[in-house]
Design a protein around this motif. Structure first.
Motif, PDB file in Angstrom:
ATOM      1  N   SER A 164     -15.195  20.660 -30.274  1.00  0.00           N
ATOM      2  CA  SER A 164     -14.669  20.281 -31.683  1.00  0.00           C
ATOM      3  C   SER A 164     -13.629  19.152 -31.236  1.00  0.00           C
ATOM      4  CB  SER A 164     -14.066  21.364 -32.299  1.00  0.00           C
ATOM      5  OG  SER A 164     -12.903  21.872 -31.806  1.00  0.00           O
ATOM      6  N   ALA A 165     -12.961  18.653 -32.287  1.00  0.00           N
ATOM      7  CA  ALA A 165     -11.853  17.965 -32.364  1.00  0.00           C
ATOM      8  C   ALA A 165     -10.438  18.555 -32.688  1.00  0.00           C
ATOM      9  CB  ALA A 165     -11.936  16.750 -33.566  1.00  0.00           C
ATOM     10  N   ASP A 166     -10.593  19.768 -32.259  1.00  0.00           N
ATOM     11  CA  ASP A 166      -9.290  20.797 -32.487  1.00  0.00           C
ATOM     12  C   ASP A 166      -8.709  20.920 -30.971  1.00  0.00           C
ATOM     13  OD1 ASP A 166      -7.433  22.352 -33.508  1.00  0.00           O
ATOM     14  OD2 ASP A 166      -8.593  24.103 -33.517  1.00  0.00           O
ATOM     15  N   ILE A 167      -8.200  19.912 -30.577  1.00  0.00           N
ATOM     16  CA  ILE A 167      -7.555  19.791 -29.010  1.00  0.00           C
ATOM     17  C   ILE A 167      -6.052  19.507 -29.253  1.00  0.00           C
ATOM     18  CG2 ILE A 167      -9.794  19.424 -28.197  1.00  0.00           C
ATOM     19  CD1 ILE A 167      -9.090  16.536 -27.728  1.00  0.00           C
ATOM     20  N   ASP A 168      -5.435  19.790 -28.247  1.00  0.00           N
ATOM     21  CA  ASP A 168      -4.287  19.529 -28.152  1.00  0.00           C
ATOM     22  C   ASP A 168      -3.838  18.065 -27.490  1.00  0.00           C
ATOM     23  OD1 ASP A 168      -3.230  22.133 -28.764  1.00  0.00           O
ATOM     24  OD2 ASP A 168      -3.290  22.577 -26.467  1.00  0.00           O
ATOM     25  N   ALA A 169      -2.702  17.421 -28.156  1.00  0.00           N
ATOM     26  CA  ALA A 169      -2.411  16.096 -27.678  1.00  0.00           C
ATOM     27  C   ALA A 169      -1.925  16.147 -26.170  1.00  0.00           C
ATOM     28  CB  ALA A 169      -1.208  15.532 -28.443  1.00  0.00           C
ATOM     29  N   VAL A 170      -2.031  15.210 -25.219  1.00  0.00           N
ATOM     30  CA  VAL A 170      -1.560  15.142 -23.890  1.00  0.00           C
ATOM     31  C   VAL A 170      -0.159  14.530 -24.212  1.00  0.00           C
ATOM     32  CG1 VAL A 170      -1.968  13.912 -21.785  1.00  0.00           C
ATOM     33  CG2 VAL A 170      -3.935  14.761 -23.226  1.00  0.00           C
ATOM     34  N   SER A 171       0.609  15.260 -23.312  1.00  0.00           N
ATOM     35  CA  SER A 171       2.203  14.844 -23.238  1.00  0.00           C
ATOM     36  C   SER A 171       2.092  13.480 -22.564  1.00  0.00           C
ATOM     37  CB  SER A 171       2.818  15.886 -22.472  1.00  0.00           C
ATOM     38  OG  SER A 171       4.162  15.469 -22.327  1.00  0.00           O
ATOM     39  N   GLY A 172       3.001  12.678 -23.053  1.00  0.00           N
ATOM     40  CA  GLY A 172       3.272  11.482 -22.711  1.00  0.00           C
ATOM     41  C   GLY A 172       2.062  10.465 -23.443  1.00  0.00           C
ATOM     42  N   ALA A 173       1.069  10.923 -24.064  1.00  0.00           N
ATOM     43  CA  ALA A 173       0.170   9.859 -24.547  1.00  0.00           C
ATOM     44  C   ALA A 173       0.013  10.583 -26.018  1.00  0.00           C
ATOM     45  CB  ALA A 173      -1.298   9.874 -23.699  1.00  0.00           C
ATOM     46  N   SER A 206      -3.538  10.057 -28.235  1.00  0.00           N
ATOM     47  CA  SER A 206      -4.292  11.575 -28.374  1.00  0.00           C
ATOM     48  C   SER A 206      -4.681  11.701 -29.935  1.00  0.00           C
ATOM     49  CB  SER A 206      -3.437  12.660 -27.868  1.00  0.00           C
ATOM     50  OG  SER A 206      -3.112  12.523 -26.473  1.00  0.00           O
ATOM     51  N   GLU A 207      -3.780  11.146 -30.660  1.00  0.00           N
ATOM     52  CA  GLU A 207      -3.996  11.295 -32.204  1.00  0.00           C
ATOM     53  C   GLU A 207      -4.774  10.231 -32.653  1.00  0.00           C
ATOM     54  OE1 GLU A 207       0.086  10.461 -33.800  1.00  0.00           O
ATOM     55  OE2 GLU A 207       0.609  12.677 -33.344  1.00  0.00           O
ATOM     56  N   GLY A 208      -4.993   9.185 -32.027  1.00  0.00           N
ATOM     57  CA  GLY A 208      -6.021   8.188 -32.477  1.00  0.00           C
ATOM     58  C   GLY A 208      -7.485   8.900 -31.906  1.00  0.00           C
ATOM     59  N   TYR A 209      -7.494   9.348 -30.437  1.00  0.00           N
ATOM     60  CA  TYR A 209      -8.751   9.939 -30.220  1.00  0.00           C
ATOM     61  C   TYR A 209      -9.029  10.850 -30.858  1.00  0.00           C
ATOM     62  CZ  TYR A 209     -11.457  12.480 -26.780  1.00  0.00           C
ATOM     63  OH  TYR A 209     -12.715  13.317 -26.090  1.00  0.00           O
ATOM     64  N   VAL A 210      -8.542  12.153 -31.296  1.00  0.00           N
ATOM     65  CA  VAL A 210      -8.763  13.160 -32.266  1.00  0.00           C
ATOM     66  C   VAL A 210      -9.221  12.474 -33.523  1.00  0.00           C
ATOM     67  CG1 VAL A 210      -7.972  14.904 -33.284  1.00  0.00           C
ATOM     68  CG2 VAL A 210      -7.216  14.953 -31.192  1.00  0.00           C
ATOM     69  N   GLU A 211      -8.711  11.527 -34.097  1.00  0.00           N
ATOM     70  CA  GLU A 211      -9.170  10.979 -35.399  1.00  0.00           C
ATOM     71  C   GLU A 211     -10.352  10.320 -35.209  1.00  0.00           C
ATOM     72  OE1 GLU A 211      -7.473   8.254 -38.809  1.00  0.00           O
ATOM     73  OE2 GLU A 211      -6.010   8.906 -37.584  1.00  0.00           O
ATOM     74  N   SER A 212     -10.754   9.431 -34.209  1.00  0.00           N
ATOM     75  CA  SER A 212     -11.856   8.975 -33.875  1.00  0.00           C
ATOM     76  C   SER A 212     -13.063   9.917 -33.496  1.00  0.00           C
ATOM     77  CB  SER A 212     -12.028   7.924 -32.817  1.00  0.00           C
ATOM     78  OG  SER A 212     -13.171   7.185 -32.712  1.00  0.00           O
ATOM     79  N   LEU A 213     -12.755  10.804 -32.851  1.00  0.00           N
ATOM     80  CA  LEU A 213     -13.643  11.964 -32.485  1.00  0.00           C
ATOM     81  C   LEU A 213     -14.080  12.752 -33.800  1.00  0.00           C
ATOM     82  CD1 LEU A 213     -15.044  13.751 -30.337  1.00  0.00           C
ATOM     83  CD2 LEU A 213     -12.938  15.029 -30.253  1.00  0.00           C
ATOM     84  N   GLN A 214     -13.208  13.082 -34.552  1.00  0.00           N
ATOM     85  CA  GLN A 214     -13.484  13.738 -35.924  1.00  0.00           C
ATOM     86  C   GLN A 214     -14.318  12.961 -36.661  1.00  0.00           C
ATOM     87  OE1 GLN A 214     -12.594  17.081 -36.585  1.00  0.00           O
ATOM     88  NE2 GLN A 214     -14.277  16.793 -37.991  1.00  0.00           N
ATOM     89  N   ALA A 215     -14.216  11.636 -36.568  1.00  0.00           N
ATOM     90  CA  ALA A 215     -15.065  10.698 -37.584  1.00  0.00           C
ATOM     91  C   ALA A 215     -16.448  10.821 -37.015  1.00  0.00           C
ATOM     92  CB  ALA A 215     -14.483   9.423 -37.754  1.00  0.00           C
ATOM     93  N   ALA A 216     -16.765  10.731 -35.701  1.00  0.00           N
ATOM     94  CA  ALA A 216     -17.948  10.894 -34.960  1.00  0.00           C
ATOM     95  C   ALA A 216     -18.490  12.224 -35.344  1.00  0.00           C
ATOM     96  CB  ALA A 216     -17.898  10.571 -33.514  1.00  0.00           C
TER      97      ALA A 216
END
Length: 134
Positions: free
Chosen positions: A106-115, A119-129
């Motif tokens: 799922s898109a329910d993942i933790d952000a990577v520290s330092g990025a 990480s937020e952009g990745y999760v948003e694009s992943l959820q859209a897919a």
């Protein structure tokens, strides 16, 4: 004189990270959706159906982020970055984000520290897919 050499060496050692710092060249504004998610495409081979879905392109402060998700039935079988910022933290974070996605399914993942921004952009694009797959 005994103190001058260690002070000079430590000063140079402290300045090396400052000299090596490379700021991001993209100065776009906050995170926003640039385009809607694409329509899912299906390909079948040998009785299994794989569905490949591209997520939305997300504009971040560091650069655009877009993922492509391959589904095997309802399971996420792989994730590929179509667009990502050219930044050292991003390059280090992407494998961790993909591994977490495959584990969580799922898109329910933790952000990577330092990025965090990537990480937020990745999760948003992943959820859209995932939403586009239905």
């Amino acid at each position: 004189m005994k103190r001058a050499i260690p002070v000079l060496v430590l000063t140079v050692a402290g300045l090396i990270p400052v000299w090596r710092y490379a700021p991001s060249t993209d100065t776009s504004s906050t995170t926003e959706v640039a385009e809607p998610a694409s329509t899912p495409s299906t390909s079948s081979s040998g009785g299994t159906s794989n569905q490949v879905v591209a997520g939305s392109t997300i504009k971040t402060e560091k650069g655009p982020v877009q993922v492509e998700v391959t589904f095997d039935g309802d399971k996420i079988s792989s994730v590929r970055m179509l667009q990502q910022p050219n930044h050292p933290q991003t390059k280090a974070a992407v494998p961790k984000l993909i591994a977490e996605t495959l584990t969580a399914q799922s898109a329910d993942i933790d952000a990577v520290s330092g990025a965090t921004i990537t990480s937020e952009g990745y999760v948003e694009s992943l959820q859209a897919a995932i939403d586009a797959k239905g």
